[in-house]
Design an enzyme around this catalytic site. Structure first.
Site: not given
Ligand code: NAP
Length: 255
Positions: A148, A161
Site C-alpha cells: 500500500s 497496517y
Molecule cells: P477487501 O475487498 O476487503 O478484500 C480483502 C480480502 O482479504 C478478502 O477477499 C478476504 O477474503 C481476505 N481476507 C481477509 N481476512 C482474511 C483471513 N483471515 N483469511 C483469509 N483471507 C482473508 O479489500 P481490498 O480493498 O480488495 O484489499 C486487497 C489488498 O489491497 C489488501 O492487502 C489491502 O491492504 C490492499 N490495498 C487496498 C487499497 C484500497 O484502496 N482498497 C489500497 C491499498 C492497498 P474473505 O472475505 O474470504 O475472508
C-alpha cells in the site's frame, strides 16, 4: 505479450475487491488459478463466475477454490501444498489478502496490532516460504505482494497496517536477493486509493477530498492493480525483482 498460458497462480483474498480484479486479469492472460479466502460461500460463488468467464474467453480452464483462514498458521501452512496438489504446480503467488484495524496509536489495542501483523505480514511470510520450495525446484517463479502507498508514507491511525505493509516490502526485497539466481522474482504492487466496496460507501464529500489529493483526480480501479500484477507475473518481467510498482494516480511519487 504477458501471456500466462500454461501458468498457475495462487491468489489470496481472491473474492475481495482488488483480489477479484487480479484474478480476472491473470485468467484473461491464460493462467489457471487457485482462488483463496476465508469465506467459503463467497469463494465458491466467485469461482463459478471465474469458470464462466474463462469459458467465455475460450480458455476452457477450470479454476479451483481453496478455503484458508490466514489468521491460523496451521491453515496457512497447508495452503501452498493444497494449491500444488490441485493445480499440479505453482508458478505465481499473489499475496493480496489484507485487513485493516485502524485506531490512533494511543488507543490501539494489542489485538488490533497482532491481527493485522498476523494476517497481513506473517501469513505472507509463511506462503512465500512454502512457495519458494517448489519454485526453486523448477527454477522459475513469480511472487507478487500487494502492499500500500501507506507502507511508504505512513498514515495516522494505521500504525499496525503501515508496519505490516512496510514489512512486506522489506521482506520481499530480502527474499528477492535470496531467490534471484533461481529464476524467481519477488516484487510488490502498492495501490493508492482504489474504488472498492470499502471506498464506495464513503460520503461524497470525503471522496472529493480524497480525489483532490490525487493528481489524476480520481481513485484507481481494481483492474489497474490487476494489470500491474499481470505484468510482474509475466515472463517478460523476468529481469525485475525486489521492486515496488506504485499504482496510485500520482498521489505519492516514489523514486
Ligand atoms: P477487501 O475487498 O476487503 O478484500 C480483502 C480480502 O482479504 C478478502 O477477499 C478476504 O477474503 C481476505 N481476507 C481477509 N481476512 C482474511 C483471513 N483471515 N483469511 C483469509 N483471507 C482473508 O479489500 P481490498 O480493498 O480488495 O484489499 C486487497 C489488498 O489491497 C489488501 O492487502 C489491502 O491492504 C490492499 N490495498 C487496498 C487499497 C484500497 O484502496 N482498497 C489500497 C491499498 C492497498 P474473505 O472475505 O474470504 O475472508
Amino acid at each position: 505479450m504477458f501471456d500466462l498460458t500454461g501458468m498457475t497462480a495462487l491468489v489470496t483474498g481472491a473474492s475481495g475487491g482488488i483480489g477479484s480484479a487480479i484474478a480476472r486479469s491473470l485468467a484473461a492472460q491464460g493462467a489457471r488459478l487457485a482462488l483463496s479466502g476465508s469465506n467459503g460461500d463467497k469463494l465458491r460463488a466467485f469461482r463459478e463466475e471465474m469458470d464462466e468467464h474463462s469459458l467465455h474467453l475460450k480458455h476452457g480452464v477450470d479454476h479451483v477454490a481453496i478455503k484458508c483462514n490466514l489468521a491460523d498458521p496451521d491453515d496457512v501452512e497447508k495452503l501452498v501444498p493444497a494449491a500444488v496438489d490441485t493445480l499440479g504446480k505453482i508458478d505465481i503467488l499473489v499475496n493480496n489478502a489484507g485487513i485493516t484495524r485502524d485506531n490512533l496509536a494511543m488507543r490501539m489495542k494489542d489485538e488490533e496490532w497482532s491481527d493485522v501483523i498476523r494476517i497481513n505480514l506473517e501469513a505472507a511470510f509463511r506462503l512465500m516460504r512454502a512457495a519458494a520450495r517448489p519454485m526453486m525446484k523448477v527454477r522459475f517463479g513469480r511472487i507478487v505482494t500487494i502492499t500500500s502507498v501507506v507502507g511508504a508514507t505512513g498514515n495516522p491511525g494505521q500504525m499496525n497496517y503501515a508496519a505490516a505493509k512496510g514489512g512486506l516490502t522489506a521482506m520481499s526485497k530480502s527474499l528477492a536477493q535470496e531467490l534471484a539466481s533461481r529464476g524467481i522474482t519477488v516484487n510488490c504492487v502498492a495501490p493508492g486509493f482504489i474504488r472498492t466496496a470499502m471506498t464506495e460507501v464513503l460520503p461524497d464529500a470525503q471522496k472529493d477530498a480524497l480525489n483532490a489529493r490525487i493528481p489524476m483526480g480520481r481513485m484507481g480501479e481494481g483492474a489497474d492493480i490487476g494489470a500491474a500484477v499481470a505484468y510482474l507475473a509475466s515472463r517478460e518481467a523476468g529481469y525485475v525483482t525486489g521492486q515496488t510498482l506504485h499504482v496510485n494516480g500520482g498521489m505519492a511519487m516514489m523514486s
